[in-house]
Design an enzyme around this catalytic site. Structure first.
Site, mmCIF file in Angstrom:
data_model
loop_
_atom_site.group_PDB
_atom_site.id
_atom_site.type_symbol
_atom_site.label_atom_id
_atom_site.label_comp_id
_atom_site.label_asym_id
_atom_site.label_seq_id
_atom_site.Cartn_x
_atom_site.Cartn_y
_atom_site.Cartn_z
ATOM 1 N N ARG A 572 0.872 -1.187 0.000
ATOM 2 C CA ARG A 572 0.000 0.000 0.000
ATOM 3 C C ARG A 572 0.905 1.232 0.000
ATOM 4 O O ARG A 572 1.277 1.743 1.052
ATOM 5 C CB ARG A 572 -0.908 -0.010 1.217
ATOM 6 N N ARG A 609 1.139 -1.222 -5.363
ATOM 7 C CA ARG A 609 -0.060 -0.506 -5.808
ATOM 8 C C ARG A 609 0.264 0.977 -5.856
ATOM 9 O O ARG A 609 0.840 1.522 -4.920
ATOM 10 C CB ARG A 609 -1.201 -0.753 -4.819
ATOM 11 N N GLU A 701 -12.100 -3.596 -7.592
ATOM 12 C CA GLU A 701 -12.768 -3.201 -6.355
ATOM 13 C C GLU A 701 -14.004 -2.343 -6.625
ATOM 14 O O GLU A 701 -14.625 -1.835 -5.706
ATOM 15 C CB GLU A 701 -11.802 -2.521 -5.374
ATOM 16 N N ASN A 724 -12.551 -5.310 0.195
ATOM 17 C CA ASN A 724 -13.051 -4.281 1.126
ATOM 18 C C ASN A 724 -13.881 -3.250 0.355
ATOM 19 O O ASN A 724 -15.009 -2.932 0.715
ATOM 20 C CB ASN A 724 -11.897 -3.561 1.832
ATOM 21 N N ARG A 735 -17.818 1.203 4.085
ATOM 22 C CA ARG A 735 -17.079 0.214 4.876
ATOM 23 C C ARG A 735 -16.726 0.709 6.271
ATOM 24 O O ARG A 735 -16.396 -0.078 7.155
ATOM 25 C CB ARG A 735 -15.812 -0.227 4.124
ATOM 26 N N CYS A 772 -6.679 -9.376 -2.306
ATOM 27 C CA CYS A 772 -5.872 -8.677 -1.311
ATOM 28 C C CYS A 772 -6.733 -7.963 -0.293
ATOM 29 O O CYS A 772 -6.225 -7.334 0.624
ATOM 30 C CB CYS A 772 -4.894 -7.713 -1.972
#
Ligand code: PEP
Ligand code: MG
Length: 840
Positions: A572, A609, A701, A724, A735, A772
């Site tokens: 990240r 990422r 995502e 997520n 979330r 992930c």
């Protein structure tokens, strides 16, 4: 050389190097030129030994030996930084002549350096001498021209007396109003960021909420202000740099003070724990660190320190107090250095927070008021820190209440130095379950893990530093336990259940046997996970699944490798961009990505990422328009495409790591094929320019990406599913929403269908798919994910062993049958029920 005038103290700092003085503003580095690290001078050196500009103590010596700080006897902290970007040299070309904590005289050699090597490898040899605690300085005059090291004074300082400090000249400026974006309010970490940033300004700075105000340079005062999410705030600055201070600090507040809004505090437990119904003999508390421990009660009570109330001469008491504060800082620095040698990021963070408290002007002011009234330094200091701790302990927010323990801890450290008492270690007998009213983080950090099997305190909670430490040490812990625990006799047999927050007396052989059985089962599971962690993950019918790790930096890469990660499935990168005033440079980023790649080596895949910020995760130096729906706005790759300058810098930095490992670049929040093409175009240009290449992947995502996975798969090398975000976008449930987050279950059949669709599309084009998001670390979900055909699971580091062990128990064929069943179900609870029965 210090000279006392009737109203102020004058201090001259000698040239640390020979050479030509240049204005700080012209240094080709925005951090120094913008005076973010402090005001002072820069020098283009002609000598090669850095000399102490003033007598004092070495309070910081960077591991790379390119920077050092001296706390002068007058309380001015002078930071000396050799060259630009020299941290990258990791000590090459530098030789320290002193050690941390050494006393130095003006003109004494501090660091020798090789000007040819450093000049060749660093961005510049221009070196800086800065005042780190600018608030101690009333005015500063810099010399110009050619100077001789150790001879010519180059900075003339007029110091402020902190006890009589009056607002500096200049008007008051109020900032615009800012609505606090931090979900958890201004808790310790963002409060520390705000206080540290405020201290960079000479002006007196206040944080305002309506008519109420507190000193923004004081962490304690900010914590006591109990600022909540959504509070409307302003900054008021009075002094020479008032406008700059008010604007910069308002920006910092609006940006979350380095914290991604919606983020849980560091080290918070991953999941809420379902409360357990109590039975007789059980005492309830709050689950703070998971696991079971069986042992004997050891009641711990800290030693009371003797304090004399009446002080000697106030000036002497004050010097005594300032010396104790400095020494406490050095003690913490020394502990930090030892801890850093290990891998304990949680402990380093806590110790840094404690150092911040030592600098707190609010605490110092209140202690000095006591000294001024004739009290001893110890008495006045104790009164100051206990009052601050009591104030925090009375607040509404549990998170802030728990910081009271940190203030008491730092307070006791300084008190021990003032009273000459030795802070004793906790000497627990073997097989102890330690019970205390409270345990300071320092005491917890020094516990002998071979003797203390569990921790139990009547105060604190799961976000307290003792709980964070217990989790990092792997010791089961319960906080806020029933007061009755304090009455249990030493040596009573008890079971501590850190997962459910319960302490239970064990009476009779049957109960003892049962407790031992549970503990044995737990340790068998741990051994199994540990063994599995070191092997490749293969199902019982021989299908290899890659288990990789989600990490943030090189430190975590090390932890991941030793925990058995087969690669990194998600770095990240945004964590490199947080907690700072400007974006990291290409070199800074390249150094970190390179370090991660080296740690993993060519045999382990590294997926970096690109920056995933914006919308709900703002950066103070990245102004974006405020949006009605930030989760649906400029976020993820959209920010990178809107700011190609930042994007190109990051891509170049990532590409520079390509020769060091198996590099993969992944774009977050891709929703359309056009976004992927635009990002690839820029990547292609930079890759060509550098003559480097990397595999390219897309995070799935957003539901639209899953639904066009077939098209995306043709223009990409791999997918990684961020469950997520995929869940929140699929179910239209935030979330981080306090009520809805629980229902936003990644095991909802709709999300499973999107995962299945993504995997099928990717496999049709010969591409691999990882997960992930948090679902990959959920052991219950693994049969479903394997059944849907996922090739890689990228999980949190502590979950690696358990995930690999679960994979080894499964047969791919059976999982596929299970997945087909799950896709026909209609609710998340039906899916969970079926997975639970499958696991039995
Ligand atoms: C995800 O959304 O699942 C993901 C892994 O990204 P992040 O949690 O960092 O948004
Ligand atoms: Mg995401």
């Amino acid at each position: 050389m210090a000279v006392a005038s009737p109203t102020s103290i004058l201090l001259d700092l000698l040239a640390p190097l020979s050479g030509v003085l240049v204005p700080l503003e012209s240094v080709p580095d925005p951090v120094f030129a913008g005076k973010l690290a402090g005001d002072g001078i820069a020098i283009d050196p002609t000598s090669s030994v850095l000399l102490a500009p003033v007598a004092g103590k070495v309070t910081q010596l960077h591991r790379a030996h390119h920077a050092i700080a001296i706390m002068s006897d007058e309380g001015v902290e002078v930071l000396l930084h050799l060259g630009l970007d020299t941290v990258m040299l990791k000590g090459e070309g530098f030789t320290a002549k002193v050690a941390l904590g050494d006393r130095v005289e003006a003109g004494q050699p501090l660091i020798a350096f090789d000007p040819v090597l450093v000049g060749r490898k660093a961005a510049s040899l221009i070196s800086m001498m800065l005042i780190a605690n600018g608030e101690r300085v009333g005015s500063m005059r810099a010399a110009t021209g050619l100077v001789a090291a150790g001879k010519d004074p180059v900075l003339h300082l007029e110091l402020r007396d902190p006890a009589t400090e009056a607002p500096a000249a200049g008007g008051s400026v109020r900032s615009r109003t800012v609505t606090l974006p931090n979900i958890l309010g201004l808790h310790a970490r963002p409060a520390a960021v705000l206080a540290a940033a405020s201290r960079q300004f000479q002006s007196v700075v206040h944080l305002l909420r309506g008519a109420a105000e507190v000193n923004a340079k004081s962490v304690v005062a900010i914590l006591g202000f109990e600022v909540k999410f959504g509070d409307v705030l302003q900054i008021e600055a009075t002094g020479p740099d008032a406008r700059k201070a008010s604007e910069a600090l308002a920006d910092l507040l609006a940006g979350g003070c380095g914290e991604a809004p919606g983020a849980a505090p560091a080290g918070a437990p991953a999941k809420p724990v379902v409360p357990k119904a109590l039975v007789a003999g059980e005492l309830a508390g709050v689950a703070a660190s998971p696991g079971l421990a069986l042992g004997q009660v050891f009641q711990y009570r800290p030693k009371v320190m003797e304090v004399v109330e009446k002080g000697a001469d106030p000036a002497r008491e004050r010097t005594h107090l300032e010396a104790a504060l400095r020494d406490a800082g050095l003690q913490i620095e020394a502990i930090k250095a030892r801890v850093r040698a290990g891998v304990d990021a949680a402990r380093v963070g806590i110790l840094s927070a404690h150092q911040e408290l030592l600098l707190d002007p609010g605490l110092l002011e209140s202690a000095l008021a006591g000294v001024g009234a004739g009290k001893s330094a110890a008495f006045a200091w104790r009164a100051a820190f206990t009052a601050s701790a009591a104030q925090l302990a009375g607040l509404e927010s549990a998170l802030l209440r728990e910081r009271a323990n940190d203030i008491r801890d730092v307070g006791r450290r300084v008190l021990a130095l003032l009273t000459g008492s030795v802070q004793t270690r906790v000497e627990a007998p073997p097989d102890s379950i330690l019970i205390a009213e409270e345990l300071s983080p320092s005491e917890a950090a020094q516990l002998d893990r071979t003797k203390v099997l569990g921790l139990c305190t009547t105060t604190g909670g799961p976000t307290g530093h003792v709980a964070i430490l217990a989790r990092s040490l792997g010791i089961p812990a319960v906080c806020g336990i029933d007061q009755a625990a304090l009455n249990l006799l030493d040596k009573t047999m008890v079971v501590l259940d850190g997962t459910h927050g319960v302490l239970k007396q064990v009476s009779g052989t049957a109960e003892l046997a049962q407790a031992k059985e549970s503990i044995d089962r737990q340790s068998a599971d741990r051994t199994r996970d540990h063994e599995a962690a070191q092997k490749p993950a293969v199902t019982a019918d021989g299908v290899a699944i890659e288990v990789a790790a989600n990490i943030r930096n090189a430190q975590e890469a090390r932890e991941a490798v030793s925990a058995g990660a087969q690669g990194v499935g998600l770095l990240r990168s945004e964590f490199l961009f947080l907690d700072r005033a400007t974006a990291p440079t290409e070199d800074e980023q390249a150094a970190e990505y390179g370090a991660v790649a080296r740690i993993l080596g060519p045999g382990r895949k590294l997926v970096i990422r690109t920056l995933d910020v914006g919308g709900d995760k703002p950066l103070s130096y990245l102004p974006l328009p405020s949006e009605a729906n930030p989760f649906l706005g400029l976020r993820g790759v959209r920010v990178s495409l809107a700011r190609p300058d930042l994007f190109r810098t990051q891509l170049r930095a990532i590409l520079r790591a390509a020769p060091l490992g198996d590099l993969h670049i992944m774009f977050p929040m891709i929703a359309t094929l056009e976004e992927l093409r635009a990002a690839r175009l820029i990547l292609g240009q930079e890759a060509q320019d550098l003559g480097r290449s990397a595999k390219v992947g897309v995070m799935i995502e957003v539901p639209s990406a899953a639904l066009i996975a077939d098209a995306l798969a043709q223009e990409t090398d791999f997918f990684s599913i961020g469950t997520n975000d995929l869940t929140q976008y699929c179910m239209a449930m935030d979330r981080g929403h306090p009520q809805l987050a629980k229902q936003a279950d990644a095991l909802h059949p709709s999300v499973l269908k999107l995962i299945g669709l993504t995997v099928d599309s990717a496999h049709r084009h010969g591409k691999w798919v990882g997960i992930c998001g948090g679902l990959a670390s959920d052991v219950l979900a693994i049969p479903a994910l394997l059944g849907l055909g996922v090739d890689e699971l990228s999980v949190s580091v502590p979950a690696i062993g358990a995930v690999k062990a679960r994979i080894a128990q499964l047969r791919k064929g059976e999982c596929e049958g299970l997945a087909r069943e799950l896709l026909k179900l209609s609710t998340a609870s039906d899916v969970r029920q079926r997975l639970t029965s499958f696991a039995e």
